[in-house]
Motif scaffolding. Sequence first.
Motif, PDB file in Angstrom:
ATOM      1  N   ALA A 141       0.837  -1.212   0.000  1.00  0.00           N
ATOM      2  CA  ALA A 141       0.000   0.000   0.000  1.00  0.00           C
ATOM      3  C   ALA A 141       0.869   1.258   0.000  1.00  0.00           C
ATOM      4  CB  ALA A 141      -0.926  -0.002   1.220  1.00  0.00           C
ATOM      5  N   ALA A 142       2.055   1.169   0.609  1.00  0.00           N
ATOM      6  CA  ALA A 142       2.934   2.330   0.704  1.00  0.00           C
ATOM      7  C   ALA A 142       3.784   2.530  -0.553  1.00  0.00           C
ATOM      8  CB  ALA A 142       3.842   2.204   1.926  1.00  0.00           C
ATOM      9  N   GLY A 143       3.705   1.571  -1.499  1.00  0.00           N
ATOM     10  CA  GLY A 143       4.408   1.759  -2.767  1.00  0.00           C
ATOM     11  C   GLY A 143       5.638   0.891  -2.980  1.00  0.00           C
ATOM     12  N   ILE A 144       5.859  -0.076  -2.097  1.00  0.00           N
ATOM     13  CA  ILE A 144       6.991  -1.003  -2.265  1.00  0.00           C
ATOM     14  C   ILE A 144       6.778  -1.849  -3.528  1.00  0.00           C
ATOM     15  CG2 ILE A 144       7.972  -3.147  -1.303  1.00  0.00           C
ATOM     16  CD1 ILE A 144       9.115  -0.698   0.058  1.00  0.00           C
ATOM     17  N   GLU A 145       7.850  -2.023  -4.333  1.00  0.00           N
ATOM     18  CA  GLU A 145       7.729  -2.761  -5.594  1.00  0.00           C
ATOM     19  C   GLU A 145       8.351  -4.150  -5.539  1.00  0.00           C
ATOM     20  OE1 GLU A 145       9.389  -0.314  -8.666  1.00  0.00           O
ATOM     21  OE2 GLU A 145       7.875   1.247  -8.440  1.00  0.00           O
ATOM     22  N   GLY A 146       9.188  -4.372  -4.522  1.00  0.00           N
ATOM     23  CA  GLY A 146       9.847  -5.676  -4.428  1.00  0.00           C
ATOM     24  C   GLY A 146      10.002  -6.094  -2.974  1.00  0.00           C
ATOM     25  N   ILE A 147       9.551  -7.301  -2.653  1.00  0.00           N
ATOM     26  CA  ILE A 147       9.670  -7.813  -1.281  1.00  0.00           C
ATOM     27  C   ILE A 147      10.571  -9.036  -1.293  1.00  0.00           C
ATOM     28  CG2 ILE A 147       8.440  -8.805   0.693  1.00  0.00           C
ATOM     29  CD1 ILE A 147       5.964  -7.270  -0.150  1.00  0.00           C
ATOM     30  N   TRP A 148      11.618  -8.978  -0.486  1.00  0.00           N
ATOM     31  CA  TRP A 148      12.505 -10.127  -0.315  1.00  0.00           C
ATOM     32  C   TRP A 148      12.022 -10.835   0.933  1.00  0.00           C
ATOM     33  CZ3 TRP A 148      18.570  -9.567   0.138  1.00  0.00           C
ATOM     34  CH2 TRP A 148      19.162 -10.781  -0.225  1.00  0.00           C
ATOM     35  N   ASN A 149      11.341 -11.950   0.722  1.00  0.00           N
ATOM     36  CA  ASN A 149      10.555 -12.594   1.765  1.00  0.00           C
ATOM     37  C   ASN A 149      11.323 -13.732   2.443  1.00  0.00           C
ATOM     38  OD1 ASN A 149       8.546 -13.750   3.321  1.00  0.00           O
ATOM     39  ND2 ASN A 149       7.423 -14.610   1.588  1.00  0.00           N
ATOM     40  N   PHE A 150      11.762 -13.497   3.681  1.00  0.00           N
ATOM     41  CA  PHE A 150      12.475 -14.533   4.440  1.00  0.00           C
ATOM     42  C   PHE A 150      11.535 -15.316   5.356  1.00  0.00           C
ATOM     43  CE2 PHE A 150      17.001 -14.068   3.573  1.00  0.00           C
ATOM     44  CZ  PHE A 150      17.032 -12.852   2.907  1.00  0.00           C
ATOM     45  N   THR A 151      10.238 -15.032   5.319  1.00  0.00           N
ATOM     46  CA  THR A 151       9.297 -15.817   6.118  1.00  0.00           C
ATOM     47  C   THR A 151       8.881 -17.039   5.305  1.00  0.00           C
ATOM     48  OG1 THR A 151       7.155 -14.954   5.318  1.00  0.00           O
ATOM     49  CG2 THR A 151       8.390 -13.580   6.871  1.00  0.00           C
ATOM     50  N   ASN A 152       8.183 -17.978   5.942  1.00  0.00           N
ATOM     51  CA  ASN A 152       7.742 -19.148   5.172  1.00  0.00           C
ATOM     52  C   ASN A 152       6.300 -18.993   4.671  1.00  0.00           C
ATOM     53  OD1 ASN A 152       6.269 -19.521   7.454  1.00  0.00           O
ATOM     54  ND2 ASN A 152       7.188 -21.466   8.062  1.00  0.00           N
ATOM     55  N   VAL A 153       5.829 -17.740   4.632  1.00  0.00           N
ATOM     56  CA  VAL A 153       4.467 -17.457   4.178  1.00  0.00           C
ATOM     57  C   VAL A 153       4.487 -17.118   2.688  1.00  0.00           C
ATOM     58  CG1 VAL A 153       2.490 -15.891   4.427  1.00  0.00           C
ATOM     59  CG2 VAL A 153       3.795 -16.624   6.449  1.00  0.00           C
ATOM     60  N   LYS A 154       3.555 -17.735   1.931  1.00  0.00           N
ATOM     61  CA  LYS A 154       3.391 -17.371   0.531  1.00  0.00           C
ATOM     62  C   LYS A 154       2.509 -16.121   0.496  1.00  0.00           C
ATOM     63  CE  LYS A 154       2.354 -19.283  -3.999  1.00  0.00           C
ATOM     64  NZ  LYS A 154       0.999 -18.889  -4.454  1.00  0.00           N
ATOM     65  N   LEU A 155       3.119 -14.976   0.229  1.00  0.00           N
ATOM     66  CA  LEU A 155       2.419 -13.697   0.338  1.00  0.00           C
ATOM     67  C   LEU A 155       1.463 -13.469  -0.820  1.00  0.00           C
ATOM     68  CD1 LEU A 155       5.503 -11.500   1.317  1.00  0.00           C
ATOM     69  CD2 LEU A 155       3.773 -12.441   2.870  1.00  0.00           C
ATOM     70  N   LYS A 156       0.310 -12.877  -0.494  1.00  0.00           N
ATOM     71  CA  LYS A 156      -0.608 -12.420  -1.536  1.00  0.00           C
ATOM     72  C   LYS A 156      -0.365 -10.930  -1.729  1.00  0.00           C
ATOM     73  CE  LYS A 156      -4.157 -15.839  -0.475  1.00  0.00           C
ATOM     74  NZ  LYS A 156      -3.332 -16.487   0.603  1.00  0.00           N
ATOM     75  N   VAL A 157       0.108 -10.554  -2.919  1.00  0.00           N
ATOM     76  CA  VAL A 157       0.404  -9.151  -3.204  1.00  0.00           C
ATOM     77  C   VAL A 157      -0.118  -8.815  -4.595  1.00  0.00           C
ATOM     78  CG1 VAL A 157       2.478  -9.142  -1.761  1.00  0.00           C
ATOM     79  CG2 VAL A 157       2.678  -9.630  -4.195  1.00  0.00           C
ATOM     80  N   PRO A 158      -0.298  -7.514  -4.894  1.00  0.00           N
ATOM     81  CA  PRO A 158      -0.752  -7.133  -6.238  1.00  0.00           C
ATOM     82  C   PRO A 158       0.241  -7.593  -7.315  1.00  0.00           C
ATOM     83  CG  PRO A 158      -0.887  -5.272  -4.718  1.00  0.00           C
ATOM     84  CD  PRO A 158      -0.152  -6.354  -4.003  1.00  0.00           C
ATOM     85  N   ASP A 159      -0.285  -7.765  -8.528  1.00  0.00           N
ATOM     86  CA  ASP A 159       0.505  -8.285  -9.643  1.00  0.00           C
ATOM     87  C   ASP A 159       1.805  -7.524  -9.903  1.00  0.00           C
ATOM     88  OD1 ASP A 159      -0.937 -10.449 -10.304  1.00  0.00           O
ATOM     89  OD2 ASP A 159      -1.819  -9.643 -12.148  1.00  0.00           O
ATOM     90  N   GLN A 160       1.767  -6.212  -9.682  1.00  0.00           N
ATOM     91  CA  GLN A 160       2.932  -5.409 -10.053  1.00  0.00           C
ATOM     92  C   GLN A 160       4.045  -5.449  -8.999  1.00  0.00           C
ATOM     93  OE1 GLN A 160      -0.007  -4.257  -9.210  1.00  0.00           O
ATOM     94  NE2 GLN A 160       0.126  -2.417  -7.970  1.00  0.00           N
ATOM     95  N   VAL A 161       3.817  -6.166  -7.908  1.00  0.00           N
ATOM     96  CA  VAL A 161       4.839  -6.274  -6.863  1.00  0.00           C
ATOM     97  C   VAL A 161       5.599  -7.596  -7.009  1.00  0.00           C
ATOM     98  CG1 VAL A 161       5.234  -6.389  -4.370  1.00  0.00           C
ATOM     99  CG2 VAL A 161       3.476  -4.858  -5.285  1.00  0.00           C
ATOM    100  N   ALA A 162       6.915  -7.514  -7.068  1.00  0.00           N
ATOM    101  CA  ALA A 162       7.749  -8.708  -7.179  1.00  0.00           C
ATOM    102  C   ALA A 162       8.054  -9.249  -5.786  1.00  0.00           C
ATOM    103  CB  ALA A 162       9.047  -8.375  -7.908  1.00  0.00           C
ATOM    104  N   VAL A 163       7.971 -10.568  -5.649  1.00  0.00           N
ATOM    105  CA  VAL A 163       8.321 -11.198  -4.377  1.00  0.00           C
ATOM    106  C   VAL A 163       9.384 -12.261  -4.631  1.00  0.00           C
ATOM    107  CG1 VAL A 163       7.527 -12.587  -2.424  1.00  0.00           C
ATOM    108  CG2 VAL A 163       6.023 -10.842  -3.384  1.00  0.00           C
TER     109      VAL A 163
END
Lengths: 217, 217
Positions: A168-190
């Motif tokens: 929501a704050a405008g982040i475009e890329g999340i480097w995810n070290f948790t074991n959760v499969k994140l639900k994010v908008p299409d334009q956000v890279a995980v």
Amino acid sequence: MAHIKISAAPSIRRLPSYLHVVRQHRMMGGEFISGTLIARELNLEPIQVRKDLAITGITGKPKKGYPKEALIAAIEGFLGWNSPEDAVLVGVGNLGTALMGYQAFRYHGLRIIAAFDKNPHKIGSTVHGIPVLDVLTMDTQIRRSGVKIAILTVPSVSAQEAANTLTAAGIEGIWNFTNVKLKVPDQVAVQKEDLSSGYALLRVSMQTNRLIGEKWG
Amino acid sequence: MAHIKISAAPSIRRLPSYLHVVRQHRMMGGEFISGTLIARELNLEPIQVRKDLAITGITGKPKKGYPKEALIAAIEGFLGWNSPEDAVLVGVGNLGTALMGYQAFRYHGLRIIAAFDKNPHKIGSTVHGIPVLDVLTMDTQIRRSGVKIAILTVPSVSAQEAANTLTAAGIEGIWNFTNVKLKVPDQVAVQKEDLSSGYALLRVSMQTNRLIGEKWG
């Protein structure tokens, strides 16, 4: 997450190690570095190295190899590591603290400018020189700074909520070290980091070695 | 490090995520799970999933998929995760501490039974219930316990010396979180964990998303 298949993913994964080798050889004499030398240092096939490097747009010269400076520029340019990119880290636990002190990030144009946590004992402190801020101010701080990358090291139970705030704050890329499969908008890279993958490879290598030992030992 | 090329490495890397999905679906009704369902949950192509799973020796049944229990057993068996394996950890810094508390290891048959450090303030303590021992006793302790896996989280400058002690004591597999390319005997497997690889993929995904945004947005 954008539903793009990056078929070159294994090649891209190897690019940082090529960059590391070429940088190490930068100081030594000679303008060129051969694909065969890179391959030997990393225990790969030379043909694999040449194929991987080709995705950055560079091709070696016969009998000479790659011009070192051009090769470094090609890899850095392809990865976007030639311009420093700011990042925030969310969740200052053990892993978060370790990543905040991870020296190698500096060589990859990744600069953690702030970390967020909800623990009052951590808020206001600095860790490895990086300020720890109140996670309740995260939305405002990210919007103001314009940072586009977030490193997520919160407990699993808080992961999706943090991801919601980040996107929501405008982040475009999340480097995810948790074991959760994140639900994010299409334009956000995980990019999900799964330590189990490396452990799987280690175990298979050990089993292979044991079989060879039994056969030839 | 044994000079074996594991051509199936990308497939092996994905096996833990398949295992995770099947275990999650274990509690739900039905004896079978389809490759298409697994593929959808992990954002992969179904054909890729079937190829990857084939290396464990299992094949699905047309229109039904894979028997869940047999699939779990096949993946665990292939990875050697069906029998618990003991490990030691060397270097109780931030990253070492984070790994000692990493819950997922329990599901992968990895049990850290002891950690070693040289800091007198850490020796004799326990971290996440795991005893921290004097690194000077490491050789003796490893020989006595017969442990075969070591997780290496020491500072780079100490990495090779620690690896020498570990291999002399009989360690067969080193999970290397340092940025040092270790020199070890051929029969010792080394898996080097390079966080830069994931970051490389994240940056390329972000760039791809931006290009798509410019084209279609």
